[in-house]
Scaffold this motif. Structure first.
Motif: not given
Length: 57
Positions: A40-41, A47-51, A43-45
C-alpha cells in the motif's frame, strides 16, 4: 526519488526484475539504485497518500 503505485492483478513483481526492466529502457544514470516494494502507499494521519519530501510543488 520516484514513487509509484502499480497494481496489476495476477502479476508478481520483484525488485530485481523491475530494475532490469528499467535498465533496458533508461540511461544508466537514471536506473534506480534502490527499489522498495510495498503493498500500500504511505499515507498521512488524515488518510491521504503522502508525497515524497523532495518533490517540488
Amino acid at each position: 526519488m520516484v514513487e509509484a503505485v502499480v497494481d496489476v492483478a495476477g502479476v508478481a513483481v520483484d525488485a530485481l526484475s523491475l530494475r532490469d526492466f528499467a535498465a533496458q529502457r533508461l540511461d544508466a544514470l537514471r536506473v534506480p539504485r534502490h527499489i522498495r516494494l510495498q503493498d500500500e502507499p504511505v499515507r498521512s494521519d488524515a488518510g491521504k497518500v503522502r508525497r515524497p519530501r523532495n518533490l517540488a510543488v
